[in-house]
Design an enzyme around this catalytic site. Structure first.
Site, PDB file in Angstrom:
ATOM      1  N   ASP A   1       0.866  -1.172   0.000  1.00 54.99           N
ATOM      2  CA  ASP A   1       0.000   0.000   0.000  1.00 54.99           C
ATOM      3  C   ASP A   1       0.912   1.233   0.000  1.00 54.99           C
ATOM      4  O   ASP A   1       2.100   1.140   0.331  1.00 54.99           O
ATOM      5  CB  ASP A   1      -0.881  -0.040   1.251  1.00 54.99           C
ATOM      6  CG  ASP A   1      -1.691   1.226   1.432  1.00 54.99           C
ATOM      7  OD1 ASP A   1      -2.364   1.651   0.483  1.00 54.99           O
ATOM      8  OD2 ASP A   1      -1.623   1.810   2.536  1.00 54.99           O
TER       9      ASP A   1
ATOM     10  N   ASP B   1      -0.147   5.145   0.951  1.00 50.84           N
ATOM     11  CA  ASP B   1      -0.363   6.112   2.025  1.00 50.84           C
ATOM     12  C   ASP B   1      -0.389   5.436   3.392  1.00 50.84           C
ATOM     13  O   ASP B   1      -1.197   4.525   3.625  1.00 50.84           O
ATOM     14  CB  ASP B   1      -1.682   6.868   1.811  1.00 50.84           C
ATOM     15  CG  ASP B   1      -1.668   7.695   0.546  1.00 50.84           C
ATOM     16  OD1 ASP B   1      -0.743   8.500   0.394  1.00 50.84           O
ATOM     17  OD2 ASP B   1      -2.571   7.520  -0.289  1.00 50.84           O
TER      18      ASP B   1
ATOM     19  N   ASP C   1      -1.270  -0.685   6.029  1.00 53.61           N
ATOM     20  CA  ASP C   1      -1.631  -0.184   7.368  1.00 53.61           C
ATOM     21  C   ASP C   1      -3.131  -0.157   7.591  1.00 53.61           C
ATOM     22  O   ASP C   1      -3.577   0.195   8.690  1.00 53.61           O
ATOM     23  CB  ASP C   1      -1.072   1.223   7.568  1.00 53.61           C
ATOM     24  CG  ASP C   1      -1.797   2.258   6.715  1.00 53.61           C
ATOM     25  OD1 ASP C   1      -1.902   2.040   5.486  1.00 53.61           O
ATOM     26  OD2 ASP C   1      -2.268   3.274   7.261  1.00 53.61           O
TER      27      ASP C   1
END
Length: 225
Positions: free
Chosen positions: A20, A22, A176
């Site tokens: 991922d 961001d 995250d």
């Protein structure tokens, strides 16, 4: 320090890793907030705190703008607002954005292994961020917002596995947010959660990750088994 660990037994070593963006590879919250607040203020709205806007991140541009303006996802007004946000953000993509702790070292340690980015972020902004950070050549494939269904659907992770020519079960997806982990699990890939990003730890753990990292600094050791 919370060490990397498997949460449900042994984790298969990867043939490829998808990250991922961001909150996982980059801390982009200030640039996202700046673009979002620019659009809010241009529409006569009050700006929103950076940390609040960070909680809007993860489900794509439309969802972010919907949350910032408190408009339903099917509101026709979102079309123009979404375009304005993407245009502003693409033009000012990396004024404050930095690597997340351990990210650059992890990428360096995994050099030679097929790597990808799988993000719900708009493609134009994704490429602008990677280019500005000098990281474009580190990734064999990028799946971004606008390329098809968004995470947590399985299609983004399945597309990465196809592009990297590895079976889904040999692909690690590192993120995250629960969107990252749910997408990985739905596609049959290994879901690796990383703490300290934009996502809620409670939601991340509720997504039943195969392993949890305190930061990306722990990823190379986990990959080596």
């Amino acid at each position: 320090m919370q060490h990397a660990r498997a949460t449900g037994g042994a984790v298969r070593r990867p043939e490829a890793v998808a990250f991922d963006l961001d909150g996982t590879l980059v801390d982009s919250r200030r640039d996202i907030a700046s673009a979002c607040n620019h659009v809010l203020e241009s529409e006569g709205r009050a700006p929103v705190d950076v940390e609040v806007i960070a909680t809007f991140v993860g489900d794509g541009v439309r969802a972010l703008v919907s949350r910032a303006f408190a408009l339903p996802m099917d509101s026709p007004a979102l079309d123009a607002l979404e375009r304005a946000f993407v245009a502003r953000y693409t033009a000012h993509a990396v004024e404050h954005t930095t690597w997340m702790p351990g990210a650059l070292d992890a990428l360096e340690a995994l050099r030679g292994m097929p790597l990808a980015v799988v993000t719900n972020k708009a493609r134009s902004v994704t490429l602008a961020v990677l280019d500005a950070l000098g990281a474009s050549d580190r990734f064999a494939f990028v799946y971004a917002g606008g390329d098809g269904p968004l995470k947590p659907r399985p299609e983004p992770v399945a597309a990465v596995a196809r592009a990297l020519a590895v079976p889904a079960e040999a692909l690690w997806v590192v993120g995250d947010g629960d969107q990252d982990l749910l997408s990985a699990r739905a596609a049959g890939a290994v879901a690796v959660g990383v703490l300290g990003g934009f996502g809620s730890e409670a939601r991340l753990r509720a997504a039943s990750p195969d392993a949890v990292l305190a930061s990306l600094a722990e990823l190379p050791a986990l990959v080596r088994g």
